[in-house]
Write a protein that holds these residues in place. Structure first.
Motif, short mmCIF file in Angstrom:
data_model
loop_
_atom_site.label_atom_id
_atom_site.label_comp_id
_atom_site.label_asym_id
_atom_site.label_seq_id
_atom_site.Cartn_x
_atom_site.Cartn_y
_atom_site.Cartn_z
N ALA A 88 13.50 -203.57 0.46
CA ALA A 88 12.04 -204.08 1.04
C ALA A 88 11.11 -204.63 -0.20
O ALA A 88 10.89 -204.18 -0.90
CB ALA A 88 11.91 -203.13 1.67
N VAL A 89 11.64 -206.10 0.16
CA VAL A 89 11.09 -206.91 -1.22
C VAL A 89 9.02 -207.25 -0.73
O VAL A 89 8.65 -207.70 0.35
CB VAL A 89 11.58 -208.06 -1.25
CG1 VAL A 89 10.71 -208.89 -1.94
CG2 VAL A 89 12.52 -208.47 -1.54
N ASP A 90 8.10 -206.68 -1.26
CA ASP A 90 6.74 -207.17 -1.25
C ASP A 90 6.71 -208.47 -1.15
O ASP A 90 6.88 -208.71 -2.70
CB ASP A 90 6.28 -205.99 -2.02
CG ASP A 90 4.83 -206.14 -1.92
OD1 ASP A 90 4.15 -206.88 -1.47
OD2 ASP A 90 3.89 -205.43 -2.81
N TRP A 91 6.43 -209.60 -1.30
CA TRP A 91 6.22 -210.79 -0.77
C TRP A 91 4.87 -210.87 -1.44
O TRP A 91 4.51 -212.18 -1.16
CB TRP A 91 6.43 -211.34 0.41
CG TRP A 91 8.19 -211.21 0.72
CD1 TRP A 91 8.89 -210.79 1.92
CD2 TRP A 91 8.90 -211.60 0.27
NE1 TRP A 91 9.83 -210.76 2.03
CE2 TRP A 91 9.99 -211.74 0.85
CE3 TRP A 91 9.43 -212.68 -1.47
CZ2 TRP A 91 11.39 -211.71 0.33
CZ3 TRP A 91 10.42 -212.84 -1.53
CH2 TRP A 91 11.54 -212.52 -0.77
N SER A 92 3.61 -210.39 -1.57
CA SER A 92 2.62 -210.44 -1.95
C SER A 92 2.16 -210.33 -3.21
O SER A 92 1.54 -210.94 -3.74
CB SER A 92 1.27 -209.48 -1.47
OG SER A 92 1.76 -207.87 -1.42
N ARG A 93 3.40 -209.65 -4.12
CA ARG A 93 3.49 -210.10 -5.50
C ARG A 93 4.17 -211.06 -6.04
O ARG A 93 5.30 -211.73 -5.33
CB ARG A 93 4.52 -208.63 -5.91
CG ARG A 93 3.32 -207.50 -5.27
CD ARG A 93 4.36 -206.12 -6.17
NE ARG A 93 4.38 -205.96 -7.02
CZ ARG A 93 4.89 -204.88 -8.06
NH1 ARG A 93 5.59 -204.44 -7.25
NH2 ARG A 93 5.28 -205.12 -9.37
N PRO A 94 4.03 -211.96 -7.17
CA PRO A 94 5.09 -212.44 -7.91
C PRO A 94 5.94 -211.96 -8.10
O PRO A 94 6.09 -210.55 -7.96
CB PRO A 94 4.31 -213.19 -8.81
CG PRO A 94 3.33 -211.59 -9.26
CD PRO A 94 2.97 -211.19 -8.48
N PRO A 95 7.21 -213.08 -8.03
CA PRO A 95 8.81 -212.79 -8.56
C PRO A 95 8.81 -211.84 -9.81
O PRO A 95 7.88 -212.33 -10.88
CB PRO A 95 9.06 -214.28 -8.66
CG PRO A 95 8.10 -215.24 -8.20
CD PRO A 95 7.01 -214.77 -8.26
N GLU A 96 9.57 -210.68 -9.89
CA GLU A 96 9.89 -210.02 -10.59
C GLU A 96 10.43 -211.01 -11.67
O GLU A 96 10.87 -212.27 -11.73
CB GLU A 96 11.15 -209.38 -10.54
CG GLU A 96 11.15 -208.39 -9.18
CD GLU A 96 10.24 -207.07 -9.21
OE1 GLU A 96 9.52 -206.98 -10.80
OE2 GLU A 96 8.69 -206.37 -8.55
N PRO A 97 10.14 -210.06 -13.15
CA PRO A 97 10.86 -210.70 -14.50
C PRO A 97 11.93 -210.94 -14.78
O PRO A 97 12.38 -210.79 -14.00
CB PRO A 97 9.89 -210.04 -15.47
CG PRO A 97 9.13 -209.40 -15.07
CD PRO A 97 9.72 -209.25 -13.42
N GLY A 98 12.56 -211.91 -14.94
CA GLY A 98 13.88 -212.53 -15.32
C GLY A 98 14.39 -213.28 -13.79
O GLY A 98 13.25 -214.15 -12.85
#
Length: 572
Positions: free
Chosen positions: A386-396
């Motif tokens: 479940a992606v937390d869209w409040s956070r910026p994209p993960e590294p990579g």
């Protein structure tokens, strides 16, 4: 050892025609042809002759024991097709055995014929599969083909190989290729090889080229028709469908049609038309074009440097901030519009993770319930979270599949800041790409159906016209890949030849020389076959200097200048 058909299959069925044991299906005479994603070789029947591999225009067929690691799954994919067909046939036989009464008379014959056509061993295709007239049934024709993409070139090929027709190839751009040059992703070089098969007709002794001539602007449809026995329009579907949601016109909201043209160096799209100053990109849609866009945006620029991608696009990708591409699908993974082959290709991207946003219980249920080679089942090994869209994209770098989500609005004031989707979720993003289909554009002087975005026709003949015809997406709508245009062109050419035999084509009021003079008066910068060869050579030479396969000229003046610089003489 059997052969297998792999990712780049174009579905034009050239392989079917040369197979001596009829082991490639579906054939153009079977109902499944055109609705399957690719053709398949039956491993039980293949005799390892290699005729199909020799004939394939896109290098999609290989011996199973020589498949590259990225293609090994296609052996199972080919075999699974026939297992599914056999299972379906067994079910059908059981149903027939349980029927209360046999069908007799004409009905029995029709039923037997239908069973034969859908069976796994229906005879090989004798292309084209339409009743044809002999060239001796009519005088040599002068036919103009407007558009030099696959649809137009399949029509030209049919005319040149089976009749004595003289063909004038017309294109609004000063270079040939259409979809092959400007629509196929640059990292699919094998698919582009079909263009080499078409290119051999550019220098055919019965072909004349008028590239850079726009019908409806520099020359009317009526003028073109008056100088030829027949005109075939193969102008494709040049624009895109709209989302119809608030914010769609904001800077940073673009069409996949435009983005693809931009990274393929189409002259209509300036080098600065797209900015990749975005950490997260949302692509609305999950068809093959959407996957193409996602793949290009996260691919290693050094890998793309070996392709014919536009120089300005390569520079932008080298300086990009893009770390994440989100693919929005309105329905579930079982209904995704992309093909299994393109999904498989994503799994082989170096340094790119695939993620399924597990925000809805229907998603996991569909993936778990599907077979391993079903579209949904092929996501079984992909990370679900479940992606937390409040956070910026993960590294990579990663591609995220988000199903059961439709866009409600593109947010932002001066530029795109995100997308509001169903379920009350807001996905922050700095670039939104709509990839929900193409749409045809009206040709001035021809009837046009605004609802379907096509030219109304009957068997390819423009409705209400005596010598104007259509082929490809402007005829049937934006469906089917490159190979689908082969049978589409065969139908249109058959209609044209039947009209010629019936004496229904009006005689041209102007000669070929008069047309050539008229075209030159309307546009002094036209490119012919010699100029096209000069462009080809100049692009390849420029590419070699940069260590690339070619460097495309991205503007009309550059293309015309390259065509005029050469003193290249054609063979013969």
């Amino acid at each position: 050892m059997t052969y297998a058909i792999t990712q780049t299959c174009c579905n034009d069925a050239t392989c079917v025609a040369v197979c001596p044991v009829n082991c490639i299906h579906p054939t153009p005479e079977e109902r499944a042809f055109g609705s399957t994603e690719m053709l398949h070789i039956d491993p039980r029947s293949c005799i390892d002759c290699g005729a199909c591999a020799d004939a394939c225009p896109v290098d999609a067929i290989f011996p199973v024991d020589r498949l590259k690691p990225a293609h090994r799954e296609y052996a199972a994919l080919n075999a699974a097709y026939y297992e599914e067909e056999e299972a379906a046939a067994t079910t059908e036989r059981k149903g027939a055995a349980a029927a209360p009464a046999a069908v007799t008379g004409d009905g029995a014959e029709a039923q037997a014929e239908a069973a034969e056509r859908t069976g796994p061993l229906f005879r090989a295709w004798d292309a084209p599969g339409f009743a044809r007239s002999l060239p001796s049934d009519f005088a040599p024709l002068r036919v103009a083909v407007v558009g030099t993409g696959p649809a137009g070139m399949y029509a030209a090929e049919d005319l040149l190989l089976h009749t004595d027709a003289q063909v004038t190839l017309v294109d609004r751009l000063p270079v040939a290729g259409g979809l092959i040059r400007y629509g196929v992703a640059p990292d699919h070089p094998a698919t582009k090889k079909v263009g080499e098969a078409f290119a051999r007709f550019h220098h055919h002794p019965r072909v004349r080229m008028q590239l850079g001539l726009e019908v409806g602007k520099e020359l009317s449809a009526a003028e073109l028709a008056a100088h030829h026995d027949a005109v075939i329009y193969a102008v494709g579907a040049a624009t895109d469908r709209r989302l119809g949601i608030p914010g769609e016109e904001l800077p940073g909201s673009v069409s996949a049609t435009g983005l693809v043209a931009w990274y393929n160096a189409h002259p209509d799209h300036a080098p600065d038309a797209v900015s990749l100053d975005a950490e997260r990109v949302v692509v609305v849609g999950n068809g093959n074009v959407a996957l193409d866009v996602a793949r290009i945006l996260v691919s290693d620029p050094d890998t793309l440097a070996a392709t014919d991608i536009a120089g300005h696009a390569l520079d932008a990708l080298r300086g990009r901030r893009v770390r994440e591409v989100v693919l929005l699908g309105r329905r579930g993974p079982e209904d995704a519009a992309y093909t299994r082959t393109e999904l498989l290709a994503l799994g082989h991207l170096d340094g790119v993770d695939l993620v399924v946003d597990d925000h809805d219980p229907r998603i996991g249920a569909a993936i778990d319930a599907a077979g391993p080679l079903d579209k949904a089942g092929m996501l079984g090994g992909v990370t679900r979270t479940a992606v937390d869209w409040s956070r910026p994209p993960e590294p990579g770098r990663r591609i995220v599949f988000r199903f059961h989500s439709a866009p409600l609005a593109v947010t932002g004031e001066q530029a795109v800041t995100g997308v509001q989707v169903t379920g009350g979720t807001a996905i922050p993003a700095q670039l939104v790409v709509r990839s929900i289909g193409h749409r045809g554009v009206a040709v001035p002087g021809l009837p046009f159906d605004e609802t379907t975005g096509t030219v109304p026709h009957e068997g390819g003949r423009v409705r209400g016209r005596s010598n104007e015809y259509v082929v490809g997406w402007i005829k049937r709508g934006p469906s089917g890949g490159i190979g689908a245009n082969r049978s589409c062109a065969a139908e249109t050419v058959t209609t044209l030849l039947a009209d010629a035999v019936a004496g229904e084509l009006p005689a041209p009021s102007g000669s070929a020389k008069e047309f050539a003079r008229l075209a030159r008066r309307r546009n002094r910068r036209l490119v012919d076959a010699r100029g096209l060869a000069a462009i080809e050579r100049a692009e390849r030479e420029s590419g070699q200097r940069d260590g690339r396969v070619r460097t495309k000229f991205a503007t009309v003046p550059e293309l015309v200048a390259a065509a005029r610089r050469s003193r290249l003489r054609l063979p013969g």
